[in-house]
Design a protein around this motif. Structure first.
Motif, short mmCIF file in Angstrom:
data_model
loop_
_atom_site.label_atom_id
_atom_site.label_comp_id
_atom_site.label_asym_id
_atom_site.label_seq_id
_atom_site.Cartn_x
_atom_site.Cartn_y
_atom_site.Cartn_z
N ARG A 194 3.92 -9.49 -2.40
CA ARG A 194 5.16 -9.08 -1.73
C ARG A 194 5.66 -7.75 -2.28
N LEU A 195 5.50 -7.55 -3.59
CA LEU A 195 5.89 -6.26 -4.16
C LEU A 195 4.97 -5.15 -3.64
N TYR A 196 3.69 -5.42 -3.55
CA TYR A 196 2.73 -4.43 -3.05
C TYR A 196 3.08 -4.03 -1.61
N PHE A 197 3.43 -5.01 -0.80
CA PHE A 197 3.82 -4.75 0.58
C PHE A 197 5.09 -3.88 0.63
N GLU A 198 6.03 -4.18 -0.25
CA GLU A 198 7.27 -3.41 -0.28
C GLU A 198 7.02 -1.96 -0.69
N VAL A 199 6.14 -1.76 -1.68
CA VAL A 199 5.81 -0.40 -2.12
C VAL A 199 5.13 0.37 -0.98
N ASN A 200 4.27 -0.28 -0.23
CA ASN A 200 3.63 0.37 0.91
C ASN A 200 4.65 0.83 1.93
N GLN A 201 5.67 0.02 2.15
CA GLN A 201 6.73 0.42 3.07
C GLN A 201 7.46 1.66 2.55
N LYS A 202 7.74 1.68 1.25
CA LYS A 202 8.40 2.84 0.64
C LYS A 202 7.53 4.09 0.76
N LEU A 203 6.22 3.89 0.58
CA LEU A 203 5.28 5.01 0.66
C LEU A 203 5.23 5.59 2.07
N ASN A 204 5.33 4.73 3.05
CA ASN A 204 5.35 5.20 4.45
C ASN A 204 6.62 5.99 4.74
N GLU A 205 7.71 5.57 4.12
CA GLU A 205 8.98 6.28 4.31
C GLU A 205 9.01 7.60 3.55
N ASN A 206 8.36 7.63 2.39
CA ASN A 206 8.40 8.81 1.51
C ASN A 206 7.01 9.07 0.93
N PRO A 207 6.15 9.84 1.63
CA PRO A 207 4.78 10.08 1.17
C PRO A 207 4.69 10.77 -0.19
N SER A 208 5.74 11.41 -0.65
CA SER A 208 5.68 12.09 -1.96
C SER A 208 5.51 11.10 -3.11
N ILE A 209 5.79 9.83 -2.85
CA ILE A 209 5.59 8.81 -3.88
C ILE A 209 4.13 8.77 -4.32
N ARG A 210 3.24 9.16 -3.42
CA ARG A 210 1.80 9.15 -3.74
C ARG A 210 1.51 9.99 -4.99
N ASP A 211 2.21 11.13 -5.14
CA ASP A 211 2.00 11.98 -6.31
C ASP A 211 2.41 11.24 -7.59
N GLU A 212 3.48 10.48 -7.52
CA GLU A 212 3.92 9.72 -8.68
C GLU A 212 2.92 8.63 -9.03
N VAL A 213 2.34 8.01 -8.00
CA VAL A 213 1.31 6.98 -8.23
C VAL A 213 0.07 7.61 -8.87
N ASP A 214 -0.34 8.78 -8.38
CA ASP A 214 -1.49 9.47 -8.95
C ASP A 214 -1.26 9.81 -10.42
N GLU A 215 -0.02 10.18 -10.75
CA GLU A 215 0.30 10.50 -12.14
C GLU A 215 0.17 9.25 -13.02
N LEU A 216 0.56 8.10 -12.48
CA LEU A 216 0.40 6.84 -13.22
C LEU A 216 -1.08 6.55 -13.49
N ILE A 217 -1.93 6.82 -12.50
CA ILE A 217 -3.37 6.61 -12.68
C ILE A 217 -3.90 7.51 -13.79
N ARG A 218 -3.48 8.79 -13.79
CA ARG A 218 -3.94 9.73 -14.82
C ARG A 218 -3.50 9.27 -16.21
N LYS A 219 -2.26 8.83 -16.31
CA LYS A 219 -1.75 8.39 -17.61
C LYS A 219 -2.47 7.14 -18.09
N TYR A 220 -2.72 6.19 -17.17
CA TYR A 220 -3.42 4.96 -17.58
C TYR A 220 -4.83 5.26 -18.06
N GLU A 221 -5.49 6.17 -17.36
CA GLU A 221 -6.86 6.51 -17.75
C GLU A 221 -6.89 7.21 -19.11
N SER A 222 -5.81 7.90 -19.45
CA SER A 222 -5.76 8.59 -20.75
C SER A 222 -5.23 7.68 -21.86
#
Length: 560
Positions: A194-222
């Motif tokens: 349900r949280l994943y579905f809600e985040v997808n809705q937010k992402l559709n409303e505001n595509p710039s969130i994708r950059d924040e998600v990508d930053e999380l991926i970079r930080k986790y990998e490091s």
């Protein structure tokens, strides 16, 4: 037992050819005639020899029949046109067969081969749904069959903890109100979904969130944010494991993809692939596969230098190469390109090439599903519905206490799901139909019912293992069919394991149950002249049905 019967027939033909001074083929081919009236085994050896001997198959068969001697297990050998047909002596077969059918019937001797079988491996971003269930059931059932065939098998679940979906859930925890425990749902994986579905809705409303998600991926990998990523994945896996336990799906090990970044394996893979001379670099590093007949390149890193699932998957397969003799992956048909790309990378790196079992997807009559859009039927909902429908049928048939009726309904419902999926070749598309899956006239319920019938009869007769088989027992046609099927069970397991297929075992279980139900209706057991032999036969059927269903992860109840 059946392999021994085939060997005796093959040896009889070989000896006859030697007497006739005819060259013996490398293999004496045998097949089962479509009709028992034509024998239990038939050989086409005369067709194979016709070209060499410059004679018609009929002539060659006549020569062989003039000198062939029937081994002890056969009543007679006859020629049917150019075919050489063997008829089993069922009195002798029963004497040998019924003695060896025990609780472990079908178990083969150990094979010196270790198999690592990866299956299910669904992303931990929500509950398992009907789109995942075929993978889980094929993989789990195949592991059971391989073990019964003597192989050492380890089943693994590859946990995608570094994918975008997990980063999206982490973003949701950091940016939306509430914790996972605040989301509605009885199970943890449903709350994550349900949280994943809600985040997808937010992402559709505001595509710039994708950059924040990508930053999380970079930080986790490091190496940053490890605690919250692990918390999300383990939280979801807890719920998914509950579902798999209820469905009797087992994994020996859960392997997290992140470990291959942490321990440097991914980096070593990339450097090793660079040395092959097949990599190129534009905005991203990629493996050029055109020389191998694949136009689409395999991207190894993102433009920001972070790794991709494909790179980590290659690292995972290299690890499996060191641990197992044979690698088997169960994948949806939409992964065919990715699987071919991984195979080429493994060949370049000197790793073992995985065998891949592809399956087509299941749909409901209403259409397809998507976790991202929140349109799916979870496996939990599927099992609950199966149990509800099965309970209705149980209550129609018997007046039982609620707890006992509920246990039987759970067994029937889960068995219906597993059998309905296992019974079809994985290459065939499937539409899940409730009426077919839960039918008591055919399918799993009829097999479970045959087992319960056998148990009830044996209990009523106070059967014990020291019951003697009457010396003058001459099996009738229904009894012969049961003996024929019982003898084949170890061969069915061996062939299914070799072909990496589950559905032959499902078909065998149905055939044996059908044959037993026919016997049950037409042949008296208790109080008959051959009560001992028939009770022994019923007990052998009971054990074999139970073992066949066990290979499919299905319970065989003693009452229904």
């Amino acid at each position: 037992m059946f392999r021994e019967i085939e060997k005796r027939a093959s040896d009889a033909i070989t000896e006859a050819l030697k007497k006739l001074e005819i060259p013996v083929p490398e293999e004496i081919k045998l097949e089962e005639p479509p009709n028992p009236q034509m024998g239990d085994l038939a050989s086409t050896v005369s067709f194979e020899l016709a070209g060499t001997l410059k004679k018609s198959p009929m002539e060659i068969t006549a020569e062989i029949m003039s000198v062939i001697e029937a081994p002890e297990i056969f009543e007679t050998i006859e020629s049917k046109g150019p075919y050489i047909n063997f008829f089993i002596d069922y009195r002798k077969l029963s004497g040998e067969l019924l003695k060896i059918i025990d609780d472990d019937y079908g178990q083969h001797p150990p094979v010196d081969e270790r198999i690592i079988l990866e299956h299910t491996s669904a992303n931990p971003n929500g509950p398992l749904h009907i789109g995942h269930i075929r993978n889980a059931i094929i993989g789990d059932s195949l592991a059971r069959i391989l073990r019964m065939a003597g192989y050492s098998v380890e089943t693994q679940y590859y946990v995608n903890d570094m994918g975008r979906q997990i980063a999206m859930i982490v973003w949701g925890l950091q940016n939306l109100e509430g914790d996972l425990d605040d989301y509605p749902g009885d199970k943890k994986d449903h709350r994550v979904g349900r949280l994943y579905f809600e985040v997808n809705q937010k992402l559709n409303e505001n595509p710039s969130i994708r950059d924040e998600v990508d930053e999380l991926i970079r930080k986790y990998e490091s190496g940053e944010n490890e605690d919250i990523f692990r918390y999300v994945v383990e939280y979801c896996l807890d719920g998914m494991k509950e579902t798999m336990e209820r469905l009797h799906v087992h994994h020996d090990r859960f392997v997290w993809e992140g470990q291959f970044v942490r321990d440097g394996t991914v980096e070593r893979v990339i450097e090793s692939l660079k040395r092959t001379g097949y990599t190129s670099e534009n905005d991203v590093l990629y493996l050029d596969l055109e020389e191998f007949g694949i136009e689409k390149e395999l991207v190894l890193t993102r433009s920001d230098g972070t790794s991709l699932y494909s790179t980590r998957d290659i690292a995972y397969h290299l690890k499996k190469s060191l641990e197992g003799d044979t690698l088997i992956d169960v994948l949806g048909s939409d992964h065919k390109l990715a699987a071919e790309q991984v195979k080429i990378a493994m060949k370049l790196l000197g790793g073992k090439i995985p065998e891949v079992i592809f399956y087509e997807f299941i749909t409901l009559p209403e259409g397809s599903m998507s976790t991202r859009r929140g349109v799916f039927i979870s496996v939990d909902e599927l099992m609950d519905e199966a149990r509800r429908r099965a309970l209705e049928e149980v209550k129609k048939r018997r007046d039982l206490p609620d707890d006992e009726a509920g246990e039987i309904a759970e067994m029937i419902g889960n068995g219906a799901i597993r059998y309905y999926i296992a019974r079809l070749s994985p290459e065939k598309h499937m539409v899940f139909e409730w009426d077919d899956a839960l039918s008591f006239e055919h399918g799993c319920a009829s097999i479970q019912y045959a087992h319960a019938r056998a148990c009830k009869l044996l209990d009523k007769a106070s059967f014990s293992d020291d019951v003697e088989v009457e010396d003058n027992w001459a099996p009738d046609d229904d009894e012969k069919e049961l003996l024929r099927l019982l003898a084949r069970f170890p061969v069915v397991i061996e062939d299914a394991a070799s072909a990496r297929r589950v559905h032959p075992v499902a078909q065998y279980a149905q055939d044996l149950a059908n044959a037993f139900n026919s016997f049950y209706r037409s042949t008296p057991v208790m109080g008959s002249e051959f009560e001992g032999a028939r009770l022994r036969l019923v007990d052998s059927v009971r054990k074999t049905i139970r073992n066949a269903l066990g290979l499919l992860g299905i319970e065989a109840s003693e009452t229904m």
